[in-house]
Write a protein that holds these residues in place. Sequence first.
Motif, PDB file in Angstrom:
ATOM      1  N   PRO A 195       1.140  -1.271   0.400  1.00 25.04           N
ATOM      2  CA  PRO A 195       0.633   0.416   0.340  1.00 25.04           C
ATOM      3  C   PRO A 195       0.737   1.134   0.376  1.00 25.04           C
ATOM      4  CG  PRO A 195      -0.919  -1.555   1.241  1.00 25.04           C
ATOM      5  CD  PRO A 195      -0.033  -2.021   0.808  1.00 25.04           C
ATOM      6  N   SER A 196       2.218   1.626   0.189  1.00 25.96           N
ATOM      7  CA  SER A 196       2.562   2.365   0.542  1.00 25.96           C
ATOM      8  C   SER A 196       3.787   3.025  -0.719  1.00 25.96           C
ATOM      9  CB  SER A 196       4.280   2.284   1.414  1.00 25.96           C
ATOM     10  OG  SER A 196       5.081   1.680   1.079  1.00 25.96           O
ATOM     11  N   TYR A 197       3.552   1.909  -1.773  1.00 26.90           N
ATOM     12  CA  TYR A 197       3.270   2.107  -3.441  1.00 26.90           C
ATOM     13  C   TYR A 197       3.025   3.317  -3.424  1.00 26.90           C
ATOM     14  CZ  TYR A 197       5.485  -2.535  -4.268  1.00 26.90           C
ATOM     15  OH  TYR A 197       6.367  -3.325  -3.923  1.00 26.90           O
ATOM     16  N   PHE A 198       1.739   3.855  -3.606  1.00 27.87           N
ATOM     17  CA  PHE A 198       0.982   5.252  -3.772  1.00 27.87           C
ATOM     18  C   PHE A 198       1.507   6.239  -3.591  1.00 27.87           C
ATOM     19  CE2 PHE A 198      -3.789   8.023  -3.747  1.00 27.87           C
ATOM     20  CZ  PHE A 198      -3.211   7.849  -4.923  1.00 27.87           C
ATOM     21  N   ILE A 199       1.764   6.333  -2.050  1.00 30.08           N
ATOM     22  CA  ILE A 199       2.538   7.363  -1.572  1.00 30.08           C
ATOM     23  C   ILE A 199       4.190   7.834  -1.971  1.00 30.08           C
ATOM     24  CG2 ILE A 199       1.036   7.890  -0.422  1.00 30.08           C
ATOM     25  CD1 ILE A 199       2.545   7.029   2.168  1.00 30.08           C
ATOM     26  N   THR A 200       4.710   6.696  -2.868  1.00 32.17           N
ATOM     27  CA  THR A 200       5.975   7.207  -2.370  1.00 32.17           C
ATOM     28  C   THR A 200       6.323   8.067  -4.062  1.00 32.17           C
ATOM     29  OG1 THR A 200       6.408   4.709  -1.392  1.00 32.17           O
ATOM     30  CG2 THR A 200       8.212   5.920  -2.896  1.00 32.17           C
ATOM     31  N   LYS A 215      -1.222  -3.282 -14.535  1.00 34.57           N
ATOM     32  CA  LYS A 215      -2.218  -2.966 -14.205  1.00 34.57           C
ATOM     33  C   LYS A 215      -2.876  -2.494 -12.724  1.00 34.57           C
ATOM     34  CE  LYS A 215      -5.385  -5.323 -17.665  1.00 34.57           C
ATOM     35  NZ  LYS A 215      -6.007  -6.226 -17.763  1.00 34.57           N
ATOM     36  N   LEU A 216      -2.488  -1.792 -11.985  1.00 33.64           N
ATOM     37  CA  LEU A 216      -2.889  -1.229 -10.807  1.00 33.64           C
ATOM     38  C   LEU A 216      -4.073  -0.928  -9.947  1.00 33.64           C
ATOM     39  CD1 LEU A 216      -0.182   2.250 -11.802  1.00 33.64           C
ATOM     40  CD2 LEU A 216       0.145  -0.356 -10.659  1.00 33.64           C
ATOM     41  N   ILE A 217      -4.034  -0.866  -8.622  1.00 33.97           N
ATOM     42  CA  ILE A 217      -5.572  -1.446  -7.906  1.00 33.97           C
ATOM     43  C   ILE A 217      -5.258  -0.108  -6.617  1.00 33.97           C
ATOM     44  CG2 ILE A 217      -7.643  -1.842  -6.864  1.00 33.97           C
ATOM     45  CD1 ILE A 217      -6.076  -4.817  -9.078  1.00 33.97           C
ATOM     46  N   VAL A 218      -5.935   0.323  -6.419  1.00 36.11           N
ATOM     47  CA  VAL A 218      -6.090   1.344  -5.326  1.00 36.11           C
ATOM     48  C   VAL A 218      -7.649   1.409  -4.549  1.00 36.11           C
ATOM     49  CG1 VAL A 218      -5.161   3.818  -4.850  1.00 36.11           C
ATOM     50  CG2 VAL A 218      -4.556   3.190  -6.834  1.00 36.11           C
ATOM     51  N   VAL A 219      -7.121   1.039  -3.441  1.00 29.06           N
ATOM     52  CA  VAL A 219      -8.416   0.921  -3.004  1.00 29.06           C
ATOM     53  C   VAL A 219      -8.888   2.483  -1.644  1.00 29.06           C
ATOM     54  CG1 VAL A 219      -9.125  -0.634  -0.141  1.00 29.06           C
ATOM     55  CG2 VAL A 219      -8.047  -1.671  -2.364  1.00 29.06           C
ATOM     56  N   VAL A 220      -9.128   3.122  -1.313  1.00 30.94           N
ATOM     57  CA  VAL A 220      -9.726   4.040  -1.440  1.00 30.94           C
ATOM     58  C   VAL A 220     -10.929   3.565  -0.277  1.00 30.94           C
ATOM     59  CG1 VAL A 220      -8.145   5.271  -2.482  1.00 30.94           C
ATOM     60  CG2 VAL A 220     -11.069   4.958  -3.162  1.00 30.94           C
ATOM     61  N   ARG A 221     -10.441   4.835   0.937  1.00 29.20           N
ATOM     62  CA  ARG A 221     -11.649   4.995   1.770  1.00 29.20           C
ATOM     63  C   ARG A 221     -11.982   6.130   1.627  1.00 29.20           C
ATOM     64  NH1 ARG A 221     -10.160   1.893   7.667  1.00 29.20           N
ATOM     65  NH2 ARG A 221     -11.838   1.862   8.070  1.00 29.20           N
ATOM     66  N   ASP A 222     -12.606   6.644   3.315  1.00 30.51           N
ATOM     67  CA  ASP A 222     -13.180   7.642   2.972  1.00 30.51           C
ATOM     68  C   ASP A 222     -12.151   8.532   4.223  1.00 30.51           C
ATOM     69  OD1 ASP A 222     -13.491   9.978   5.121  1.00 30.51           O
ATOM     70  OD2 ASP A 222     -15.332   9.415   5.502  1.00 30.51           O
ATOM     71  N   PRO A 223     -10.915   9.706   3.878  1.00 32.65           N
ATOM     72  CA  PRO A 223      -9.882   9.880   4.410  1.00 32.65           C
ATOM     73  C   PRO A 223     -10.125  10.185   5.636  1.00 32.65           C
ATOM     74  CG  PRO A 223     -10.640  11.597   2.933  1.00 32.65           C
ATOM     75  CD  PRO A 223     -11.128  10.333   2.765  1.00 32.65           C
ATOM     76  N   LYS A 271      -3.675  14.021  -4.831  1.00 28.14           N
ATOM     77  CA  LYS A 271      -1.905  14.797  -5.233  1.00 28.14           C
ATOM     78  C   LYS A 271      -0.876  13.824  -5.349  1.00 28.14           C
ATOM     79  CE  LYS A 271       2.342  16.395  -2.454  1.00 28.14           C
ATOM     80  NZ  LYS A 271       2.583  16.668  -0.893  1.00 28.14           N
ATOM     81  N   HIS A 272      -1.178  12.636  -5.163  1.00 28.57           N
ATOM     82  CA  HIS A 272      -0.615  10.708  -5.027  1.00 28.57           C
ATOM     83  C   HIS A 272      -0.978  10.956  -6.456  1.00 28.57           C
ATOM     84  CE1 HIS A 272       0.464  11.293  -1.211  1.00 28.57           C
ATOM     85  NE2 HIS A 272      -0.635  11.151  -0.468  1.00 28.57           N
ATOM     86  N   LEU A 273      -2.152  10.868  -6.926  1.00 25.90           N
ATOM     87  CA  LEU A 273      -2.943  10.091  -7.770  1.00 25.90           C
ATOM     88  C   LEU A 273      -1.742  10.825  -9.337  1.00 25.90           C
ATOM     89  CD1 LEU A 273      -4.879   8.339 -10.078  1.00 25.90           C
ATOM     90  CD2 LEU A 273      -5.870  10.295  -9.421  1.00 25.90           C
ATOM     91  N   PHE A 372     -10.563  14.913  -6.596  1.00 31.60           N
ATOM     92  CA  PHE A 372     -10.054  12.953  -7.070  1.00 31.60           C
ATOM     93  C   PHE A 372     -11.419  12.566  -7.484  1.00 31.60           C
ATOM     94  CE2 PHE A 372     -10.460   8.860  -4.851  1.00 31.60           C
ATOM     95  CZ  PHE A 372      -8.917   8.619  -5.916  1.00 31.60           C
ATOM     96  N   TYR A 373     -12.033  12.591  -7.237  1.00 34.84           N
ATOM     97  CA  TYR A 373     -13.989  12.855  -7.906  1.00 34.84           C
ATOM     98  C   TYR A 373     -13.387  13.370  -9.350  1.00 34.84           C
ATOM     99  CZ  TYR A 373     -15.784  12.506  -2.968  1.00 34.84           C
ATOM    100  OH  TYR A 373     -16.481  12.222  -2.170  1.00 34.84           O
ATOM    101  N   GLN A 374     -13.094  14.577  -9.677  1.00 32.95           N
ATOM    102  CA  GLN A 374     -12.813  14.750 -11.455  1.00 32.95           C
ATOM    103  C   GLN A 374     -12.088  13.601 -11.940  1.00 32.95           C
ATOM    104  OE1 GLN A 374     -12.543  18.650 -10.244  1.00 32.95           O
ATOM    105  NE2 GLN A 374     -14.571  19.382 -10.303  1.00 32.95           N
ATOM    106  N   MET A 375     -11.000  13.992 -11.200  1.00 32.19           N
ATOM    107  CA  MET A 375     -10.138  13.112 -11.621  1.00 32.19           C
ATOM    108  C   MET A 375     -10.199  11.507 -12.413  1.00 32.19           C
ATOM    109  SD  MET A 375      -6.576  14.512  -9.628  1.00 32.19           S
ATOM    110  CE  MET A 375      -5.054  13.512 -10.544  1.00 32.19           C
ATOM    111  N   THR A 376     -11.041  11.246 -11.509  1.00 36.12           N
ATOM    112  CA  THR A 376     -10.932   9.452 -10.911  1.00 36.12           C
ATOM    113  C   THR A 376     -12.429   8.750 -12.105  1.00 36.12           C
ATOM    114  OG1 THR A 376     -12.443   8.871  -9.489  1.00 36.12           O
ATOM    115  CG2 THR A 376      -9.467   8.594  -9.453  1.00 36.12           C
TER     116      THR A 376
END
Length: 383
Positions: A195-200, A215-223, A271-273, A372-376
């Motif tokens: 999981p730390s790849y996303f912010i590296t 292929k990249l999978i990001v599991v996101v949750r209410d921050p 920012k990370h995306l 983030f909503y707009q980007m995805t």
Amino acid sequence: MWHVSCVVSPCSGLRLMGCSKWRAAFNFGHLRVQSKLSVFFTMILLFTYLFYCLNGYCDSLPRPVYDQQSHFQNKILLNDGHEASSPPQQQQLGAYNASQVVREQLSDLSNSDAPSNNISIANNFGSKKFPQAIIIGVKKGGTRALLEFLRIHPDVRAVGSEPHFFDRFYEKGLDWYRNLMPRTLEGQITMEKTPSYFITKEAPRRVFSMSRHTKLIVVVRDPVTRAVSDYTQTLSKSPGLPSFQSLAFRNATTGLIDTSWSAVRIGIYAKHLENWLRFFPLSRLLFVSGERLVTDPAGEMGRVQDFLGLKRVVTDKHFYFNQTKGFPCLKKPEGSSRPRCLGKSKGRPHPQISSEVLHRLRDFYRPFNLKFYQMTGHNFGWD
């Protein structure tokens, strides 16, 4: 040894004949005793051998290579998917030059953490490949649950532990990384999660250098919820940790958020995306809702399987909701005595945090969430 002698006179033919019969009878009896002793000692050796074999000591004995390969094929068929860490150099299989092939197969068994039904035995054990798909984030979003759910699929082979190659061990080289992967057959997908790849910052470029088709999978949750969960995990390891409020704010009076705190920084998904989109098109990324992974695991898993190009094998029949833990678990697999739920470290009760602190934190994340909503192109409904 006893010696038997018969004293007879030259003229005593009958006595001589009787002595010969007696000597023959004695020799016959002696041979029978020797035969029984041989059988007795043979049985002792056989029982000793069987005892050692039943206790696993015979596995270290040298054997022909084809017998070893058959032995390891059986181990794969019976493998229960437990993770081990002994490298192939520690396996002593005899003085056969060709046993290097067997060592490689044993390495695969040791490093594999996937259930046995994820591999079928043909004439070989498959090959180690770079992962075609990686779960790159986020921490405390539900990445472990996603990986465990994917492991049900027979065409998914995944590393059990987090390799941390693209953020911590990149200097070890790609060959080292590939050797960590389980062996796969034609049509199977190799996967890993860290999981730390996303912010590296360096991770996107490094993954792209390995393969631009990953292929990249990001599991996101209410921050906000994710930040509290992150804090809860750290608190369980460091009971003397300062309060959530003191860590989240630089100044509690002004409400200025401390973005240097990792629990807060990770949740700025937009920012990370941006960093990842410099190297990969949006079509290469799938964003999984951590909330839906709890409320509708089968539905979210359907999206994941479609993204990976897999048949929808993992469905609602595989899940049940555990009221005690508060999240879905996998139903009891065949041959198992209990269902498969995530460990005690998952589903910890969160500490009480004032609604004012949570409200300020939610206000901070709102513009980042909207971006983030707009980007995805997907509204996760966190506001």
